[in-house]
Design a protein around this motif. Structure first.
Motif, short mmCIF file in Angstrom:
data_model
loop_
_atom_site.label_atom_id
_atom_site.label_comp_id
_atom_site.label_asym_id
_atom_site.label_seq_id
_atom_site.Cartn_x
_atom_site.Cartn_y
_atom_site.Cartn_z
N MET A 1 2.76 2.09 1.80
CA MET A 1 2.67 1.84 3.24
C MET A 1 1.29 1.27 3.56
O MET A 1 0.27 1.77 3.10
CB MET A 1 2.90 3.13 4.02
N ARG A 2 1.29 0.24 4.40
CA ARG A 2 0.04 -0.35 4.90
C ARG A 2 -0.11 0.03 6.37
O ARG A 2 0.82 -0.12 7.15
CB ARG A 2 0.05 -1.86 4.72
N PHE A 3 -1.28 0.52 6.71
CA PHE A 3 -1.57 0.91 8.09
C PHE A 3 -2.28 -0.25 8.79
O PHE A 3 -3.34 -0.69 8.36
CB PHE A 3 -2.43 2.17 8.13
N GLU A 4 -1.68 -0.73 9.87
CA GLU A 4 -2.23 -1.89 10.57
C GLU A 4 -3.36 -1.53 11.53
O GLU A 4 -4.17 -2.39 11.86
CB GLU A 4 -1.12 -2.60 11.37
N ARG A 5 -3.40 -0.29 11.97
CA ARG A 5 -4.38 0.09 13.00
C ARG A 5 -5.14 1.33 12.57
O ARG A 5 -5.13 2.36 13.24
CB ARG A 5 -3.69 0.30 14.34
N TRP B 1 3.18 6.64 -2.26
CA TRP B 1 3.66 7.99 -2.61
C TRP B 1 5.12 7.85 -3.01
O TRP B 1 6.02 7.90 -2.16
CB TRP B 1 3.50 8.94 -1.44
N PRO B 2 5.40 7.66 -4.30
CA PRO B 2 6.78 7.45 -4.75
C PRO B 2 7.70 8.59 -4.32
O PRO B 2 7.36 9.77 -4.44
CB PRO B 2 6.63 7.40 -6.27
N GLY B 3 8.84 8.21 -3.78
CA GLY B 3 9.82 9.19 -3.34
C GLY B 3 9.63 9.67 -1.92
O GLY B 3 10.52 10.32 -1.36
N VAL B 4 8.51 9.35 -1.31
CA VAL B 4 8.24 9.76 0.07
C VAL B 4 8.03 8.54 0.96
O VAL B 4 8.64 8.41 2.03
CB VAL B 4 7.01 10.70 0.15
N VAL B 5 7.16 7.64 0.54
CA VAL B 5 6.86 6.44 1.32
C VAL B 5 7.80 5.31 0.94
O VAL B 5 7.97 5.00 -0.26
CB VAL B 5 5.40 6.00 1.08
N ASP B 6 8.41 4.69 1.92
CA ASP B 6 9.28 3.54 1.66
C ASP B 6 8.43 2.36 1.21
O ASP B 6 7.47 1.98 1.90
CB ASP B 6 10.06 3.14 2.91
N PRO B 7 8.74 1.76 0.06
CA PRO B 7 7.96 0.61 -0.41
C PRO B 7 7.95 -0.52 0.62
O PRO B 7 8.98 -0.84 1.23
CB PRO B 7 8.69 0.20 -1.68
N GLY B 8 6.76 -1.09 0.82
CA GLY B 8 6.62 -2.21 1.72
C GLY B 8 6.65 -1.86 3.19
O GLY B 8 6.74 -2.74 4.05
N SER B 9 6.55 -0.57 3.51
CA SER B 9 6.59 -0.17 4.92
C SER B 9 5.23 -0.40 5.59
O SER B 9 4.19 -0.45 4.93
CB SER B 9 7.00 1.29 5.05
N VAL B 10 5.27 -0.53 6.89
CA VAL B 10 4.07 -0.79 7.69
C VAL B 10 4.04 0.20 8.85
O VAL B 10 5.04 0.38 9.55
CB VAL B 10 4.05 -2.24 8.22
N ALA B 11 2.90 0.82 9.05
CA ALA B 11 2.71 1.75 10.17
C ALA B 11 1.81 1.09 11.20
O ALA B 11 0.73 0.62 10.87
CB ALA B 11 2.09 3.06 9.69
N ASP B 12 2.26 1.06 12.46
CA ASP B 12 1.43 0.47 13.51
C ASP B 12 0.84 1.52 14.44
O ASP B 12 0.18 1.19 15.43
CB ASP B 12 2.22 -0.57 14.31
#
Length: 474
Positions: free
Chosen positions: A41-45, A334-345
């Motif tokens: 996951m990448r956090f944008e903010r 975090w394998p199994g918890v975080v969706d690959p390629g997800s973005v949090a804004d």
């Protein structure tokens, strides 16, 4: 019964710009960090609580804003308000060590003159430098083993400030003799030992870069052609309607004589430095794969704060609360918890990592922290009461104390400057933050809302300014 809690690897860079790993950022080669974003996951903010090294690092350790942990400026300078972080403050290092994690640390510390990571729950494996910490001599010994004479290896093609301070140069040593390579080497060694031991571990690696001076070896020194470098839009800064310290700071930092060509050369070296560090992070990720640790390990990358690099005509950082230095990169795999390629804004803070690490390790999170666990966001579930605002503060650097507070909600940012005019920016209309709208009549309601938000934040976090700031903010 086997302990099923995940391992944690934290990779902290020093003064890395947010946009270097953003999809729409400048063309900087960061395949390892791109991989983290792709697999996690990448956090944008994400924002630092303060744009100064020691203070931000102390906040990361404690989950507290600087006005609550007390380390409001750098510890290595003569004017340090608090030279050491109090050992009675809970940190994620001590908390996880007490909870059965094996905790190790490599690289920059910069959270005390006399106290080291060993005083806060970590086993320190070396890599400090004389300027900030001077804890050990491991890097010098490593270079001796390589028959590299560091004292005699003068950098070439230097760029210097008006007072002669080194900004950027070419390092004549081989890549294997650089500190980033050494820190990755120490990290891989620590991971090998961890793979052979029982129980979960937390390992932290702090690179001393891409903080200036941007001194990098080939092939990284020439990886980016200055002729291809576009200066940031905020280089068009005129300082009209801004606090006077903004304009003063250009000459204070000694870069008033830098022209476009000089800045392009400096930025090219910085980008080379970033790519060098990214390749070392790649070695760490590869080691996790090779040792069979990747699936059971939470990997986090962040930076203590950003860097101006010519933005607003500035060098380094200082009493200017622009996105350049307050917005930071943050990726979590975090394998199994975080969706690959997800973005949090959702807006988050660097020191939110402290309760996050406790949460990951199934350690109770104190309710008096100035931070909040990111675990719900990592699972793709943003709580209804997640704050819409993010706040930050600044207390001064080696030039003296200078008090600022900042709040951002959506596209609007308010900066409270106690000794000068306040600032208000609409980043949707003006992402370069060139126009101070503090007195614009069309923004009267926005100004009032953000002032109220800032006063509320001061009250919630026991900011000592809360006693007087409401009178100044109206």
């Amino acid at each position: 019964m086997a302990d099923s809690r995940p391992n944690v690897v934290l990779v902290l860079t020093d003064q890395e710009r947010y946009d270097y790993t953003a999809p729409d950022g400048p063309p900087v080669e960061t395949p390892a960090l791109d991989r983290l974003s792709r697999e996690g996951m990448r956090f944008e903010r994400a924002y630092t609580p303060t744009s100064i090294c020691s203070s931000a690092r102390a906040s990361l350790l404690t989950g507290l804003y600087p006005h609550n942990h007390g380390m409001v400026n750098n510890t290595h300078e003569a004017d340090a308000v608090q030279p050491n972080l109090p050992t009675d403050l809970p940190t994620f290092g001590t908390a996880l060590a007490d909870a059965g994690y094996r905790t190790t640390y490599v690289g920059k510390w910069h959270v005390g003159r006399d106290r080291t990571p060993e005083d806060f729950g970590f086993s320190y494996l070396g890599g400090s430098d004389e300027h900030h910490d001077d804890i050990d001599e491991a890097f010098g010994e490593y270079r001796d083993d390589l028959d590299v004479d560091a004292a005699g290896a003068d950098p070439t093609a230097p760029v210097r400030t008006a007072d002669g301070s080194l900004v950027a140069a070419v390092d004549p040593v081989p890549v294997e003799a650089t500190r980033p390579y050494f820190l990755a080497e120490r990290t891989v060694e620590a991971l090998r030992r961890a793979a052979e031991a029982d129980g979960p571990f937390l390992h932290r690696t702090d690179f001393l870069g891409p903080h200036h001076p941007y001194v990098v070896p080939e092939p990284y020194a020439s990886m980016y052609d200055p002729a291809d470098v576009d200066l940031p839009d905020s280089y068009a800064e005129t300082f009209d309607g801004k606090p006077q310290v903004h304009e003063n700071y250009v000459d204070y930092r000694g870069v008033g004589g830098f022209d476009r060509e000089t800045w392009a050369e400096v930025i090219a070296r910085n980008r080379g430095f970033m790519s060098l560090i990214d390749d070392q992070i790649g070695r760490i990720l590869d080691a996790l794969d090779e040792l069979g640790l990747a699936d059971d390990t939470v990997v986090v990358h962040a930076s203590d704060h950003g860097d101006f690099l010519g933005g607003h005509r500035q060098f380094n950082k200082g009493p200017l609360m622009y996105e350049d230095t307050y917005r930071v990169p943050l990726q979590v795999r975090w394998p199994g918890v975080v969706d690959p390629g997800s973005v949090a804004d959702a807006p988050v803070r660097l020191h939110d990592l402290m309760p996050t690490f406790l949460d990951v390790a199934d350690v109770a999170v104190p309710d008096w922290l100035d931070a909040r666990s990111l675990r719900p966001l990592l699972a793709g579930d943003q709580p209804d009461d997640w704050p819409a605002a993010v706040a930050a503060e600044y207390h001064g650097d080696e030039f003296g104390l200078y008090t600022q507070r900042m709040v951002r909600v959506g596209d609007h940012k308010y900066v409270y400057n106690t000794p000068d005019v306040d600032e208000l920016y609409d980043l949707g209309e003006d992402p370069a933050e060139l126009r101070n709208l503090i007195d614009h009549p069309d923004y009267a309601d926005v100004r009032a809302e953000l002032r109220d938000r800032l006063v509320d934040w001061m009250a919630e976090t026991d900011d000592p300014l809360e006693q007087w700031a409401p009178q100044a903010l109206g």
